[in-house]
Design a protein around this motif. Structure first.
Motif, mmCIF file in Angstrom:
data_model
loop_
_atom_site.group_PDB
_atom_site.id
_atom_site.type_symbol
_atom_site.label_atom_id
_atom_site.label_comp_id
_atom_site.label_asym_id
_atom_site.label_seq_id
_atom_site.Cartn_x
_atom_site.Cartn_y
_atom_site.Cartn_z
ATOM 1 N N LYS A 13 0.881 -1.166 0.000
ATOM 2 C CA LYS A 13 0.000 0.000 0.000
ATOM 3 C C LYS A 13 0.921 1.219 0.000
ATOM 4 C CE LYS A 13 -3.371 2.466 2.789
ATOM 5 N NZ LYS A 13 -4.074 2.507 4.082
ATOM 6 N N VAL A 14 0.818 2.066 -1.043
ATOM 7 C CA VAL A 14 1.747 3.180 -1.192
ATOM 8 C C VAL A 14 0.993 4.500 -1.294
ATOM 9 C CG1 VAL A 14 3.527 1.790 -2.286
ATOM 10 C CG2 VAL A 14 1.839 2.909 -3.701
ATOM 11 N N GLU A 15 1.637 5.553 -0.822
ATOM 12 C CA GLU A 15 1.139 6.927 -0.904
ATOM 13 C C GLU A 15 2.275 7.807 -1.410
ATOM 14 O OE1 GLU A 15 -0.191 7.989 2.971
ATOM 15 O OE2 GLU A 15 -1.910 6.647 2.925
ATOM 16 N N GLN A 16 1.932 9.031 -1.745
ATOM 17 C CA GLN A 16 2.925 10.009 -2.211
ATOM 18 C C GLN A 16 3.958 10.258 -1.116
ATOM 19 O OE1 GLN A 16 2.502 11.846 -5.220
ATOM 20 N NE2 GLN A 16 4.270 13.152 -4.969
ATOM 21 N N ASP A 17 5.242 10.355 -1.469
ATOM 22 C CA ASP A 17 6.378 10.652 -0.588
ATOM 23 C C ASP A 17 6.612 9.596 0.495
ATOM 24 O OD1 ASP A 17 6.814 13.011 -1.998
ATOM 25 O OD2 ASP A 17 5.433 14.133 -0.718
ATOM 26 N N GLN A 18 6.141 8.381 0.311
ATOM 27 C CA GLN A 18 6.350 7.306 1.276
ATOM 28 C C GLN A 18 7.645 6.582 0.966
ATOM 29 O OE1 GLN A 18 3.314 4.318 1.156
ATOM 30 N NE2 GLN A 18 4.160 3.165 2.859
ATOM 31 N N LYS A 19 8.413 6.250 2.010
ATOM 32 C CA LYS A 19 9.640 5.478 1.845
ATOM 33 C C LYS A 19 9.350 4.048 2.291
ATOM 34 C CE LYS A 19 12.824 9.276 2.694
ATOM 35 N NZ LYS A 19 13.891 9.792 3.568
ATOM 36 N N LEU A 20 9.857 3.081 1.516
ATOM 37 C CA LEU A 20 9.673 1.695 1.908
ATOM 38 C C LEU A 20 10.795 0.833 1.359
ATOM 39 C CD1 LEU A 20 7.134 -0.181 -0.216
ATOM 40 C CD2 LEU A 20 7.247 2.246 -0.473
ATOM 41 N N PHE A 21 10.952 -0.335 1.978
ATOM 42 C CA PHE A 21 11.955 -1.307 1.560
ATOM 43 C C PHE A 21 11.247 -2.397 0.770
ATOM 44 C CE2 PHE A 21 13.873 0.601 5.314
ATOM 45 C CZ PHE A 21 15.169 0.842 4.871
ATOM 46 N N VAL A 22 11.797 -2.723 -0.394
ATOM 47 C CA VAL A 22 11.242 -3.771 -1.247
ATOM 48 C C VAL A 22 12.380 -4.715 -1.629
ATOM 49 C CG1 VAL A 22 9.400 -2.305 -2.152
ATOM 50 C CG2 VAL A 22 11.559 -2.427 -3.356
ATOM 51 N N ASN A 23 12.031 -5.875 -2.176
ATOM 52 C CA ASN A 23 13.056 -6.786 -2.664
ATOM 53 C C ASN A 23 13.923 -6.074 -3.694
ATOM 54 O OD1 ASN A 23 12.300 -8.936 -1.055
ATOM 55 N ND2 ASN A 23 10.932 -9.788 -2.593
ATOM 56 N N ALA A 68 19.051 -6.640 4.730
ATOM 57 C CA ALA A 68 18.209 -6.710 5.920
ATOM 58 C C ALA A 68 18.998 -7.346 7.069
ATOM 59 C CB ALA A 68 16.962 -7.528 5.626
ATOM 60 N N ASP A 69 18.396 -7.380 8.244
ATOM 61 C CA ASP A 69 19.014 -8.036 9.384
ATOM 62 C C ASP A 69 19.170 -9.526 9.109
ATOM 63 O OD1 ASP A 69 19.050 -5.637 10.752
ATOM 64 O OD2 ASP A 69 17.126 -6.007 11.743
ATOM 65 N N LYS A 70 20.147 -10.125 9.755
ATOM 66 C CA LYS A 70 20.404 -11.538 9.544
ATOM 67 C C LYS A 70 19.320 -12.381 10.212
ATOM 68 C CE LYS A 70 24.395 -13.686 9.058
ATOM 69 N NZ LYS A 70 25.716 -14.252 9.308
ATOM 70 N N LYS A 85 23.090 -25.045 11.465
ATOM 71 C CA LYS A 85 22.887 -23.612 11.637
ATOM 72 C C LYS A 85 23.203 -22.894 10.339
ATOM 73 C CE LYS A 85 24.286 -19.665 14.410
ATOM 74 N NZ LYS A 85 25.159 -19.196 15.493
ATOM 75 N N ASN A 86 22.228 -22.125 9.846
ATOM 76 C CA ASN A 86 22.418 -21.327 8.633
ATOM 77 C C ASN A 86 21.974 -19.900 8.912
ATOM 78 O OD1 ASN A 86 23.402 -23.225 6.788
ATOM 79 N ND2 ASN A 86 21.349 -24.067 6.498
ATOM 80 N N GLY A 87 22.519 -18.971 8.173
ATOM 81 C CA GLY A 87 22.105 -17.579 8.271
ATOM 82 C C GLY A 87 21.787 -17.037 6.885
ATOM 83 N N HIS A 88 20.947 -15.993 6.854
ATOM 84 C CA HIS A 88 20.555 -15.402 5.571
ATOM 85 C C HIS A 88 20.306 -13.917 5.757
ATOM 86 C CE1 HIS A 88 18.627 -14.933 1.692
ATOM 87 N NE2 HIS A 88 17.617 -14.339 2.291
ATOM 88 N N ARG A 89 20.782 -13.111 4.805
ATOM 89 C CA ARG A 89 20.490 -11.673 4.786
ATOM 90 C C ARG A 89 19.871 -11.346 3.439
ATOM 91 N NH1 ARG A 89 25.101 -7.780 6.766
ATOM 92 N NH2 ARG A 89 23.308 -6.407 6.879
ATOM 93 N N GLN A 90 18.642 -10.827 3.472
ATOM 94 C CA GLN A 90 17.905 -10.505 2.254
ATOM 95 C C GLN A 90 18.410 -9.188 1.674
ATOM 96 O OE1 GLN A 90 15.512 -12.523 0.959
ATOM 97 N NE2 GLN A 90 15.266 -11.182 -0.791
ATOM 98 N N SER A 91 18.577 -9.139 0.368
ATOM 99 C CA SER A 91 18.962 -7.897 -0.315
ATOM 100 C C SER A 91 17.712 -7.062 -0.564
ATOM 101 C CB SER A 91 19.637 -8.203 -1.651
ATOM 102 O OG SER A 91 20.835 -8.896 -1.436
#
Length: 137
Positions: A13-23, A68-70, A85-91
């Motif tokens: 859901k987006v509006e004018q001048d909104q900041k967001l993180f996407v893939n 993103a955070d691990k 044990k595995n770790g992942h950080r999303q771009s």
């Protein structure tokens, strides 16, 4: 005014001048991108697409590419000696919505007026039938 738009396979859901993180999006910092798969818009009246609203685009600018955070994935089976044990950080890409373009208010007003007349004409008929049925009982 807001819109629901599909960006990189997810709905936001987006509006004018909104900041967001996407893939992560293709493009460099400062480049402009536009999304034409708008699923719903609200500008005084609601317009729902089937599956997308035609003629409406959402314009954005890429601010930064970050990670993103691990997230830790830990698997274990007790009494078996199995631990993994595995770790992942999303771009991610941080974007700012610069505008929602393509609204044509004249067409919406013309379309909304006939619907209002039909709805107003249908309501008194419905109330008359209910009062007749109440009197019959």
């Amino acid at each position: 005014m807001f819109a629901i738009v599909e960006i990189a396979g997810l709905q936001y859901k987006v509006e004018q001048d909104q900041k967001l993180f996407v893939n992560r999006l293709k493009g460099d910092k400062g480049s402009k991108v536009s999304f034409d798969k708008v699923l719903l818009t609200v500008n005084g009246s609601t317009t729902v697409g089937a599956p997308a609203v035609s003629g409406i685009t959402v314009d954005a600018e890429i601010l930064d590419h970050v990670k993103a955070d691990k997230v830790i994935v830990f698997k274990k089976k007790r009494r078996k000696g199995y631990e993994k044990k595995n770790g992942h950080r999303q771009s991610l890409s941080q974007i700012v919505i610069t505008g929602i373009t393509g609204f044509d208010n004249d067409k919406k007003e013309k379309k909304a007026a006939p619907k209002a007349k039909k709805a107003a004409a249908a309501e008194p008929a419905a109330t008359e039938t209910t009062t007749d049925s109440n009197n019959a009982e």
